[in-house]
Design a protein around this motif. Structure first.
Motif, mmCIF file in Angstrom:
data_model
loop_
_atom_site.group_PDB
_atom_site.id
_atom_site.type_symbol
_atom_site.label_atom_id
_atom_site.label_comp_id
_atom_site.label_asym_id
_atom_site.label_seq_id
_atom_site.Cartn_x
_atom_site.Cartn_y
_atom_site.Cartn_z
ATOM 1 N N VAL A 274 29.994 33.830 20.125
ATOM 2 C CA VAL A 274 31.252 33.613 19.429
ATOM 3 C C VAL A 274 31.968 32.370 19.959
ATOM 4 O O VAL A 274 32.992 31.972 19.426
ATOM 5 C CB VAL A 274 32.173 34.852 19.515
ATOM 6 C CG1 VAL A 274 31.559 36.011 18.752
ATOM 7 C CG2 VAL A 274 32.447 35.241 20.960
ATOM 8 N N LEU A 275 31.426 31.785 20.992
ATOM 9 C CA LEU A 275 31.926 30.527 21.532
ATOM 10 C C LEU A 275 30.751 29.795 22.154
ATOM 11 O O LEU A 275 30.057 30.341 23.001
ATOM 12 C CB LEU A 275 33.008 30.760 22.593
ATOM 13 C CG LEU A 275 33.547 29.503 23.282
ATOM 14 C CD1 LEU A 275 34.323 28.649 22.284
ATOM 15 C CD2 LEU A 275 34.433 29.866 24.446
ATOM 16 N N LYS A 276 30.518 28.590 21.685
ATOM 17 C CA LYS A 276 29.396 27.780 22.158
ATOM 18 C C LYS A 276 28.068 28.485 21.902
ATOM 19 O O LYS A 276 27.940 29.218 20.942
ATOM 20 C CB LYS A 276 29.598 27.380 23.613
ATOM 21 C CG LYS A 276 30.817 26.461 23.800
ATOM 22 C CD LYS A 276 31.158 26.172 25.223
ATOM 23 C CE LYS A 276 30.178 25.261 25.893
ATOM 24 N NZ LYS A 276 30.590 24.862 27.231
ATOM 25 N N ARG B 238 32.938 28.396 29.041
ATOM 26 C CA ARG B 238 31.534 28.811 29.015
ATOM 27 C C ARG B 238 31.232 29.585 27.745
ATOM 28 O O ARG B 238 32.126 30.103 27.081
ATOM 29 C CB ARG B 238 31.243 29.678 30.231
ATOM 30 C CG ARG B 238 31.346 28.873 31.515
ATOM 31 C CD ARG B 238 30.855 29.656 32.698
ATOM 32 N NE ARG B 238 30.854 28.805 33.865
ATOM 33 C CZ ARG B 238 31.427 29.131 35.012
ATOM 34 N NH1 ARG B 238 32.010 30.291 35.159
ATOM 35 N NH2 ARG B 238 31.386 28.295 36.025
ATOM 36 N N SER B 239 29.946 29.680 27.447
ATOM 37 C CA SER B 239 29.511 30.448 26.280
ATOM 38 C C SER B 239 29.961 31.898 26.403
ATOM 39 O O SER B 239 29.964 32.468 27.490
ATOM 40 C CB SER B 239 27.990 30.401 26.150
ATOM 41 O OG SER B 239 27.571 29.081 25.960
ATOM 42 N N HIS C 58 32.109 39.903 25.389
ATOM 43 C CA HIS C 58 31.869 39.671 26.804
ATOM 44 C C HIS C 58 32.545 38.403 27.309
ATOM 45 O O HIS C 58 32.252 37.306 26.859
ATOM 46 C CB HIS C 58 30.375 39.573 27.095
ATOM 47 C CG HIS C 58 30.103 39.357 28.544
ATOM 48 N ND1 HIS C 58 30.278 40.355 29.474
ATOM 49 C CD2 HIS C 58 29.739 38.264 29.236
ATOM 50 C CE1 HIS C 58 30.003 39.885 30.661
ATOM 51 N NE2 HIS C 58 29.675 38.616 30.553
ATOM 52 N N GLY C 59 33.457 38.576 28.259
ATOM 53 C CA GLY C 59 34.035 37.457 28.982
ATOM 54 C C GLY C 59 35.014 36.606 28.211
ATOM 55 O O GLY C 59 35.352 35.521 28.660
ATOM 56 N N LEU C 60 35.496 37.068 27.069
ATOM 57 C CA LEU C 60 36.417 36.234 26.291
ATOM 58 C C LEU C 60 37.818 36.276 26.886
ATOM 59 O O LEU C 60 38.348 37.335 27.181
ATOM 60 C CB LEU C 60 36.472 36.701 24.841
ATOM 61 C CG LEU C 60 35.221 36.461 24.028
ATOM 62 C CD1 LEU C 60 35.422 36.995 22.621
ATOM 63 C CD2 LEU C 60 34.876 34.994 23.978
#
Length: 132
Positions: free
Chosen positions: A9-11, A23-24, A47-49
């Motif tokens: 959802v990012l990178k 980061r991704s 995850h990690g957003l």
């Protein structure tokens, strides 16, 4: 499990390490059937957003529902009712209950504008418009 999806959802994927910030970030969604309640349930793990998160759609629940209370307990602000809109149904919907659709954000400060569009009526649902 009746369905699942996973993706970035990012990178995207980087084979040479984590890379520079940001980061991704990935998401994994599953849809399972709750036999006890005779209904499907969708679960999405982000995850990690640390970014703004928006959750929206046709939830088919009324204000004060267990679903909306659970999302509020996890840091989401629901914009339809907290901003005083009278509902998300149009005159095309003839049953009782004026709410079905919701827009939730994890950072209300990021919202520049939010509106429930009442006209023109083209469906039994009002469009929800969010500007962040």
């Amino acid at each position: 499990m009746s369905a699942q999806a996973q993706g970035f959802v990012l990178k995207g994927f980087a084979a040479d390490g984590f890379g520079d910030h940001p980061r991704s970030r990935s998401a994994h969604a599953i849809r399972v059937y709750n036999g006890a309640r005779q209904r499907p349930v969708s679960i999405t793990h982000m995850h990690g957003l640390r970014d703004l998160r928006v959750t929206c759609g046709d939830f088919n629940v009324e204000p004060g529902s267990e679903t909306l209370n659970h999302l509020a307990d996890h840091g989401f602000t629901e914009l339809v009712t907290t901003r005083g809109f009278a509902g998300t149904r149009t005159a095309h919907y003839e049953k009782p209950g004026r709410f079905a659709d919701y827009m939730l954000v994890n950072s209300e400060d990021a919202v520049r504008r939010f509106d429930v569009i009442r006209s023109p009526e083209v469906s039994d649902h009002c469009p929800l418009v969010l500007e962040v």
